[in-house]
Design an enzyme around this catalytic site. Sequence first.
Site, PDB file in Angstrom:
ATOM      1  N   VAL A   1      -4.592  -1.873   1.719  1.00  0.00           N
ATOM      2  CA  VAL A   1      -5.586  -1.661   2.748  1.00  0.00           C
ATOM      3  C   VAL A   1      -6.860  -2.426   2.402  1.00  0.00           C
ATOM      4  O   VAL A   1      -7.197  -2.578   1.223  1.00  0.00           O
ATOM      5  CB  VAL A   1      -5.857  -0.144   2.943  1.00  0.00           C
ATOM      6  CG1 VAL A   1      -6.499   0.476   1.729  1.00  0.00           C
ATOM      7  CG2 VAL A   1      -6.668   0.133   4.179  1.00  0.00           C
ATOM      8  N   CYS A   2      -7.535  -2.941   3.425  1.00  0.00           N
ATOM      9  CA  CYS A   2      -8.838  -3.568   3.260  1.00  0.00           C
ATOM     10  C   CYS A   2      -9.730  -3.009   4.372  1.00  0.00           C
ATOM     11  O   CYS A   2      -9.540  -1.865   4.776  1.00  0.00           O
ATOM     12  CB  CYS A   2      -8.737  -5.089   3.294  1.00  0.00           C
ATOM     13  SG  CYS A   2      -8.126  -5.777   4.845  1.00  0.00           S
ATOM     14  N   GLN A   3     -10.661  -3.781   4.886  1.00  0.00           N
ATOM     15  CA  GLN A   3     -11.515  -3.254   5.950  1.00  0.00           C
ATOM     16  C   GLN A   3     -10.823  -3.297   7.304  1.00  0.00           C
ATOM     17  O   GLN A   3     -10.837  -2.330   8.040  1.00  0.00           O
ATOM     18  CB  GLN A   3     -12.843  -4.009   6.009  1.00  0.00           C
ATOM     19  CG  GLN A   3     -13.889  -3.333   6.873  1.00  0.00           C
ATOM     20  CD  GLN A   3     -14.294  -1.966   6.322  1.00  0.00           C
ATOM     21  OE1 GLN A   3     -14.470  -1.789   5.116  1.00  0.00           O
ATOM     22  NE2 GLN A   3     -14.430  -0.995   7.200  1.00  0.00           N
TER      23      GLN A   3
ATOM     24  N   THR B   1      -9.188   0.084   6.691  1.00  0.00           N
ATOM     25  CA  THR B   1     -10.007   1.281   6.528  1.00  0.00           C
ATOM     26  C   THR B   1     -10.696   1.661   7.833  1.00  0.00           C
ATOM     27  O   THR B   1     -10.853   2.848   8.135  1.00  0.00           O
ATOM     28  CB  THR B   1     -11.049   1.067   5.407  1.00  0.00           C
ATOM     29  OG1 THR B   1     -10.346   0.729   4.200  1.00  0.00           O
ATOM     30  CG2 THR B   1     -11.875   2.316   5.161  1.00  0.00           C
TER      31      THR B   1
END
Length: 104
Positions: A61-63, A89
């Site tokens: 997961v990232c932004q 996220t």
Amino acid sequence: MSTDATIEQLKQARATGAVVIDVRESDEYAEGHVVGAQSLPLSQLPTRTQEVPTGQTVYLVCQGGGRSSQAAELLSAAGHDVRSVAGGTTAWIESGGETAAGHG
């Protein structure tokens, strides 16, 4: 093999103890991340791939999904079974997913 995962798939996987790795930089991770996610910034990933568990599916997961897709390509090429979480996220928070702050 690398594919995308939905937020719903991430929620189901977390319920069964799946590993979640946040590939954002440390300061972004500290601002708020998926509860239980481990921090492993994309910038450090090429030299730390051995820290990623094998023998199970790992959720990245990232932004918003871009960096986790890059991480998924790198890890998949190294033989890991990974899923890049679409929407990252941001989508997790919008779906009501639980977050934590700090480096712990």
